[in-house]
Design a protein around this motif. Structure first.
Motif, mmCIF file in Angstrom:
data_model
loop_
_atom_site.group_PDB
_atom_site.id
_atom_site.type_symbol
_atom_site.label_atom_id
_atom_site.label_comp_id
_atom_site.label_asym_id
_atom_site.label_seq_id
_atom_site.Cartn_x
_atom_site.Cartn_y
_atom_site.Cartn_z
ATOM 1 N N ASP A 84 0.818 -1.222 0.000
ATOM 2 C CA ASP A 84 0.000 0.000 0.000
ATOM 3 C C ASP A 84 0.850 1.270 0.000
ATOM 4 O O ASP A 84 0.340 2.360 -0.263
ATOM 5 N N ALA A 85 2.129 1.122 0.293
ATOM 6 C CA ALA A 85 3.013 2.297 0.365
ATOM 7 C C ALA A 85 3.322 2.854 -1.028
ATOM 8 O O ALA A 85 3.773 3.996 -1.144
ATOM 9 N N TYR A 86 3.084 2.080 -2.086
ATOM 10 C CA TYR A 86 3.460 2.526 -3.430
ATOM 11 C C TYR A 86 2.333 3.317 -4.079
ATOM 12 O O TYR A 86 1.226 2.814 -4.211
ATOM 13 N N VAL A 87 2.651 4.541 -4.458
ATOM 14 C CA VAL A 87 1.621 5.434 -4.990
ATOM 15 C C VAL A 87 1.779 5.647 -6.497
ATOM 16 O O VAL A 87 0.846 5.444 -7.270
ATOM 17 N N SER A 88 2.984 6.020 -6.928
ATOM 18 C CA SER A 88 3.163 6.332 -8.359
ATOM 19 C C SER A 88 3.144 5.057 -9.191
ATOM 20 O O SER A 88 3.438 3.960 -8.706
ATOM 21 N N LYS A 89 2.799 5.232 -10.458
ATOM 22 C CA LYS A 89 2.690 4.077 -11.366
ATOM 23 C C LYS A 89 4.040 3.376 -11.506
ATOM 24 O O LYS A 89 4.122 2.155 -11.473
ATOM 25 N N ASN A 90 5.105 4.178 -11.654
ATOM 26 C CA ASN A 90 6.424 3.562 -11.825
ATOM 27 C C ASN A 90 6.850 2.800 -10.572
ATOM 28 O O ASN A 90 7.459 1.731 -10.676
ATOM 29 N N ASP A 273 32.010 -7.552 -2.662
ATOM 30 C CA ASP A 273 31.638 -6.678 -1.542
ATOM 31 C C ASP A 273 31.080 -5.345 -2.055
ATOM 32 O O ASP A 273 30.085 -4.833 -1.547
ATOM 33 N N LYS A 274 31.759 -4.810 -3.064
ATOM 34 C CA LYS A 274 31.320 -3.525 -3.619
ATOM 35 C C LYS A 274 29.933 -3.666 -4.288
ATOM 36 O O LYS A 274 29.046 -2.836 -4.078
ATOM 37 N N MET A 275 29.804 -4.749 -5.085
ATOM 38 C CA MET A 275 28.519 -5.012 -5.751
ATOM 39 C C MET A 275 27.410 -5.165 -4.725
ATOM 40 O O MET A 275 26.304 -4.644 -4.886
ATOM 41 N N SER A 276 27.729 -5.912 -3.687
ATOM 42 C CA SER A 276 26.757 -6.199 -2.642
ATOM 43 C C SER A 276 26.250 -4.896 -2.017
ATOM 44 O O SER A 276 25.031 -4.696 -1.875
ATOM 45 N N SER A 277 27.176 -4.029 -1.704
ATOM 46 C CA SER A 277 26.794 -2.765 -1.075
ATOM 47 C C SER A 277 25.936 -1.922 -2.028
ATOM 48 O O SER A 277 24.918 -1.346 -1.625
ATOM 49 N N MET A 278 26.324 -1.878 -3.298
ATOM 50 C CA MET A 278 25.589 -1.070 -4.280
ATOM 51 C C MET A 278 24.168 -1.604 -4.490
ATOM 52 O O MET A 278 23.192 -0.849 -4.488
ATOM 53 N N VAL A 279 24.070 -2.936 -4.671
ATOM 54 C CA VAL A 279 22.766 -3.537 -4.975
ATOM 55 C C VAL A 279 21.833 -3.446 -3.763
ATOM 56 O O VAL A 279 20.640 -3.122 -3.907
ATOM 57 N N LYS A 280 22.369 -3.698 -2.578
ATOM 58 C CA LYS A 280 21.526 -3.629 -1.376
ATOM 59 C C LYS A 280 20.984 -2.223 -1.167
ATOM 60 O O LYS A 280 19.821 -2.030 -0.809
ATOM 61 N N ASP A 281 21.832 -1.246 -1.419
ATOM 62 C CA ASP A 281 21.429 0.144 -1.272
ATOM 63 C C ASP A 281 20.293 0.491 -2.249
ATOM 64 O O ASP A 281 19.291 1.098 -1.871
ATOM 65 N N LEU A 282 20.471 0.078 -3.493
ATOM 66 C CA LEU A 282 19.445 0.353 -4.501
ATOM 67 C C LEU A 282 18.140 -0.357 -4.163
ATOM 68 O O LEU A 282 17.057 0.231 -4.239
ATOM 69 N N ARG A 283 18.245 -1.623 -3.795
ATOM 70 C CA ARG A 283 17.051 -2.416 -3.485
ATOM 71 C C ARG A 283 16.266 -1.772 -2.345
ATOM 72 O O ARG A 283 15.037 -1.681 -2.387
ATOM 73 N N ASN A 284 16.962 -1.293 -1.337
ATOM 74 C CA ASN A 284 16.276 -0.636 -0.222
ATOM 75 C C ASN A 284 15.589 0.647 -0.661
ATOM 76 O O ASN A 284 14.517 0.990 -0.182
ATOM 77 N N LYS A 285 16.206 1.336 -1.620
ATOM 78 C CA LYS A 285 15.580 2.569 -2.131
ATOM 79 C C LYS A 285 14.312 2.235 -2.925
ATOM 80 O O LYS A 285 13.335 2.964 -2.868
ATOM 81 N N ILE A 286 14.372 1.142 -3.680
ATOM 82 C CA ILE A 286 13.201 0.772 -4.502
ATOM 83 C C ILE A 286 12.018 0.396 -3.610
ATOM 84 O O ILE A 286 10.893 0.831 -3.844
ATOM 85 N N ILE A 287 12.274 -0.391 -2.563
ATOM 86 C CA ILE A 287 11.123 -0.790 -1.739
ATOM 87 C C ILE A 287 10.614 0.373 -0.868
ATOM 88 O O ILE A 287 9.507 0.329 -0.375
ATOM 89 N N ALA A 288 11.462 1.414 -0.725
ATOM 90 C CA ALA A 288 11.047 2.570 0.080
ATOM 91 C C ALA A 288 10.395 3.658 -0.770
ATOM 92 O O ALA A 288 9.789 4.585 -0.234
ATOM 93 N N VAL A 289 10.509 3.540 -2.111
ATOM 94 C CA VAL A 289 9.975 4.592 -2.978
ATOM 95 C C VAL A 289 8.452 4.605 -2.892
ATOM 96 O O VAL A 289 7.820 3.571 -2.673
ATOM 97 N N SER A 290 7.856 5.798 -3.020
ATOM 98 C CA SER A 290 6.394 5.819 -2.968
ATOM 99 C C SER A 290 5.832 6.352 -4.292
ATOM 100 O O SER A 290 4.691 6.307 -4.549
#
Lengths: 290, 171
Positions: A84-90, A273-290
């Motif tokens: 329910d947190a996701y508002v925009s179509k994208n 390690d670098k990939m892991s940090s980058m991907v985890k950061d992005l993934r957290n941003k995607i699930i937090a986007v509204s």
């Protein structure tokens, strides 16, 4: 009489064009594009070659990773009650892809209860993005519930959902939306792969991660060619471009001639390690986007 | 009353004339999809794409790239029965910008339906399907001849034991 006959013909044509539905409007819009190209052709501006990118299904990404030894890790998937947190179509489209990847992951790992929770989440997101017709067959959902403990049956139902999605997308000219959906699924696939990375399976999973990064190059081309407004998820588009640069500069995956051979590829621990940090950061941003 | 009567007369007449015309122009995805689905067995469905083909007044090459996962056996089913005229379909191991790329298969749309299975031992990250569409012009010089190609893909589900010697790509 003459007037009424003409109006009847106009009215009839209207009904026919409506009845033919989305397929016709799809053809008509492409035909208009071609007419426009004809004008360009006459003025010498026409493009002679076109290119289209096809992306894999979320189920296939999950299957491929599972073969490499990804087991179920408790707590790694996202929270299916957050939809329910996701508002925009994208945001909805991208998380539809991300949740679909989690659904496939849960099914492939025999997580019945989680699979049902994700199915409900994916179904709700599908309704939110106008894809409810892919679940319009009520039996599909009931069969899913009834067969939840039978992995093969549930996988077949997931394939059926994929087929329905493909038909829906084709019939409604929604290809540009599928790029956004795939971006979410791709990120979650990478996230799950990186989380499963350990000493025992690192060789196999590294090859699959390299393969996924190779597919990212097509995803980037597809997103770049898209005319869809992606300003609310531009952090994902930017990340993918940066990640492609990172991939292109990864020395550990190349042979002495600089060529990536997926079958032989390994990834250095510091790169993981670098990939892991980058991907985890992005993934957290995607699930937090509204 | 007269207008209602003329409407009743006109409706089926126009539907018959225009409907036939529209149907001929529209790609029948439902029928092609069913045919492809049968041909895909026993491979597990991965995806389907409908490539619209517009015949222009000049030769065209349209390229579609498909990603392949290594150690996975694929089947591609092409249905070309919705094309008004013949086109060539060529499959390459690399992008059209690569002059050294190799052609790995070639088909004519006249076959109406055919399959392609890439050789898994080649370890191709992508295959590039090229549609060679000949120049064409409609009788009236204004309308656009068009059609479509349905491509369905599937992968072998339990292809865990990879064996170079026992698996061969087929056309």
């Amino acid at each position: 009489m003459k007037k009424s006959l003409i109006s009847s013909i106009i009215l009839s044509l209207f009904f026919i064009s409506c009845g033919d539905g989305n397929q016709q409007s799809n053809d008509s819009s492409q035909e208009a594009d071609v007419q426009e190209e004809f004008l360009k052709e006459e003025s010498g501006e026409a493009d002679m070659e076109t290119e289209t990118f096809i992306l894999p299904s979320t189920l296939q990404i999950g299957t491929i990773f599972q073969r490499s030894g990804i087991g179920y890790i408790d707590g790694v998937v996202t929270d299916p009650s957050q939809i329910d947190a996701y508002v925009s179509k994208n945001a909805k489209l991208m998380n539809f892809g991300l949740y679909s990847a989690d659904l496939a992951y849960c099914i492939l790992n025999g997580q019945s209860q989680k699979s049902l929770e994700f199915l409900n989440a994916v179904k709700s997101l599908a309704e939110g993005i106008g894809y409810s017709s892919i679940f319009s067959d009520q039996n599909l959902y009931k069969r899913f519930e009834a067969n939840i403990d039978n992995k093969d049956s549930v996988l077949n139902l997931l394939v059926e959902i994929q087929e329905n999605t493909d038909v829906f997308v084709e019939g409604n000219s929604m290809h540009e939306q599928t790029y956004v959906i795939f971006a979410g699924a791709w990120v979650e696939g990478m996230y799950l792969g990186i989380n499963a990375f350990n000493k025992e399976n690192k060789g196999d999973i590294a090859k699959r991660l390299v393969e996924q990064m190779n597919i990212m190059t097509n995803l980037n081309k597809a997103l770049e060619s898209s005319e869809r407004d992606l300003s609310d998820v531009d952090f994902v588009v930017d990340f993918l471009k940066d990640f492609e640069n990172f991939y292109n500069n990864l020395e550990s995956i190349r042979d002495e001639n600089g060529i990536v051979n997926v079958r032989e590829a390994t990834i250095a621990d510091e790169d993981i390690d670098k990939m892991s940090s980058m991907v985890k950061d992005l993934r957290n941003k995607i699930i937090a986007v509204s | 009353m007269k207008s209602i009567l003329s409407f009743i007369i006109a409706l089926p007449l126009v539907a018959l004339i225009s409907g036939t015309d529209l149907q001929a122009q529209t790609c029948d995805v439902t029928s092609s999809k069913l045919k492809c689905k049968k041909e895909l067995v026993p491979f597990r469905y991965t995806g389907m794409t409908v490539q619209r083909i517009f015949f222009r007044r000049y030769n065209q090459r349209k390229e579609v790239s498909f990603p392949l996962y290594f150690e996975t056996k694929y089947r591609f089913v092409f249905n070309t029965e919705n094309l008004p005229q013949e086109i060539k379909i060529e499959i390459y191991d690399s992008h059209s910008s690569n002059r050294k790329r190799n052609k790995i298969a070639s088909f004519s749309s006249d076959e109406k339906q055919f399959t392609f299975e890439p050789d898994p031992s080649m370890v191709l990250p992508f295959i590039y399907v090229n549609f060679l569409i000949p120049a064409s012009i409609a009788e009236d010089t204004k309308s656009i001849p068009k059609g479509c190609v349905v491509i369905m893909t599937g992968y072998e589900d339990e292809y865990a034991a990879f064996d170079n010697e026992s698996t061969q790509g087929t056309e």
